[in-house]
Design an enzyme around this catalytic site. Sequence first.
Site, mmCIF file in Angstrom:
data_model
loop_
_atom_site.group_PDB
_atom_site.id
_atom_site.type_symbol
_atom_site.label_atom_id
_atom_site.label_comp_id
_atom_site.label_asym_id
_atom_site.label_seq_id
_atom_site.Cartn_x
_atom_site.Cartn_y
_atom_site.Cartn_z
ATOM 1 N N GLU A 98 0.795 -1.226 0.000
ATOM 2 C CA GLU A 98 0.000 0.000 0.000
ATOM 3 C C GLU A 98 0.830 1.280 0.000
ATOM 4 O OE1 GLU A 98 -3.102 0.277 -0.457
ATOM 5 O OE2 GLU A 98 -3.759 -1.802 -0.211
ATOM 6 N N SER A 369 -44.658 -19.266 50.540
ATOM 7 C CA SER A 369 -43.976 -19.434 51.822
ATOM 8 C C SER A 369 -42.503 -19.045 51.804
ATOM 9 C CB SER A 369 -44.112 -20.877 52.290
ATOM 10 O OG SER A 369 -45.457 -21.188 52.592
#
Length: 670
Positions: A98, A369
């Site tokens: 690049e 309960s």
Amino acid sequence: MEVRKVEAETRVSRKKWRTFRLITFISIFAFIIFAIIFTSFYIYMRVLGPPPLAIPQSTLYYTVDGEIFGESNSGQKRYWVPLDEISPSAIDAVIAIEDQNFYEHAGFDVKRIAGAVVANVQAMEKVQGASTITQQYARNLYLTMDKTWKRKISEAFYAMRLEINYDKDQILEGYLNTINFGHGAYGIEAASQYYYGKSAKDLTLAEAALLIGIPKGPGVYSPFYSAENAKNRQLLILNEMHDLNMITAEEKNIAAKEELTLVGKHPHHRAEIAPYFFDEVKKELIRTVGLDERVIALGGLKVYTTLNLKQQQIAEKIVEQTMDDSSDLQVGFTAMDPRTGYVTALVGGRDYDESPFNRATQASRQPGSTLKPLLYFAALERGFTPSTLMRSELTTFQYDNGNSKYIPHNFNERYANGDVTMAQALAVSDNVYAVKTHMFLGEEVLVDTVKRFGIQSPMQAVPSLALGTSGIKVVELANAYSMFANGGKKVEPVFISKVEDSKGNVIYEAEQQKQQEFSPEQAFIMSHMMTGMFDSKLNGYATVTGASMINQMSRTYAGKSGSTNSDSWMAGFTPGLTAVVWTGYDSGKEITLTADKLYAKNIWIRFMEQALEGEDEKLHTFRPPVGVEAVPIDPSNGKLATSFCPTFRLTYFEAGTEPTEMCTDHVFGF
């Protein structure tokens, strides 16, 4: 004639000198103007400061052990990694193909630009580009791909800002983290994970060369679109690297022949495990951390959660294996570390895809309960002990100034028709004892106590509240029971331990609660009373409610089951782990089948046994604090047991409150 000739030459000479001076002056002036413009431009860009490098990044979610289990993104996978965590082969490859002069130029490669112009003119089309890595990075960060002069000028401007304000390694790191590798992968880490299933730091030379060739045209050079194009570009990059002496001829040849294994799958696409927990974490990021949804999705955050992967997998597997596929019953499950409040596992339903409604954190159901331990703890605070006696018989309670009546019933209408201790009443879940205690203390006492245990759901101060008739959430009950397990310390459910931004800065960290909310002595006594549901010594006029689980237990647990017509609960703990299970129908339909009523208990005991297998026993063993005394008690009357008593249970009391009266009921053998 000669005089005129000399005068003419003199005039010409003076004219040339004036022209030279003018040109020199203009040149110097132009240079000064250019220098001023350039300096001003440079100063302007310096004043502007470094351009922001904020780009959308995927937010990752980690378990307590550091494994990624979820991700937020916008459809683009982006994971920023520092340059030193990228394979050197990948770095060399991108420089080679690049921008070979990347470390020499100031953002623009003049020689390369000239060469590209010549090549393009000769071919009468664009055959060669000249954009540097800096220019491409600027384009990736800020600009569209429109081929206009305005875009080109903007690109140059941003490229200069990058070069002025960032060093070369920072620019290269940014470029490698933003380029498009196709298939939704942006940046080299996301690409490496997608193509090879590995981190960018582990890329081989061959893998790196093929990968770096893709951004030129992901639709052309992706090996999933064209293996031939991908291979040819890989060879081109290897040749360039060899020409630049980055690799040897032998390394090039080996890389060219290497067989690559492609994966083609993104990691952590969705929270495949713990989807309900994942949703709750995202809500907490908004509610507790204070972030907005865009930052959560695209901010590149690292969210460290409290999820215990082992426990979560066990919970999901047990729910799936225990509950009948043909049943419409749903489930809510929460596990917590009582020492920290960390929510370690959570199941909000049987199938997230069918229903994302979270029954562990969103559904409010009657706890039955399971609320009794909070009631009896309030009684302990007001002078009751495990041996406190009350009569268990069918009783009508009047309230609301005598205008209303309430008649609680025990399971299967079993009553002692005599006095029972609080310890036994809890173990066999005597409803009459609970309502009597509730009415004796005053109905507001339980309402206030529930709030102190971190339950925010509204409570109705009525006689039936003792039997859990006001709805609560699964996670709330897990939090309340954790305060028994940890010796009375205040905790709150925690889903997120820490959040880091994309740069690694800690932006949130959960605070550790250290407040002692309740007496550690009374918390331990209550915990020991809750072990009674698994102790057959407390059998009497009724059987202890944990009888079906006793044979599956390998250690001591404290717990309480609960049920209503439409809800089935099991909750319990060791000092190191709390778990709560609810099962029922979303519609509130009555649970009629006996087998369906056992799901909660079976899920709970199987989870606890598997989750604690191999764990440190010290963390899960109940140890009495200083200030409590253990004495042998006859379960039938709460008195000190003697050698004549057929059975006794070691029971804990606050020092000075233990019974002093000896049992004489069995002196003569009956």
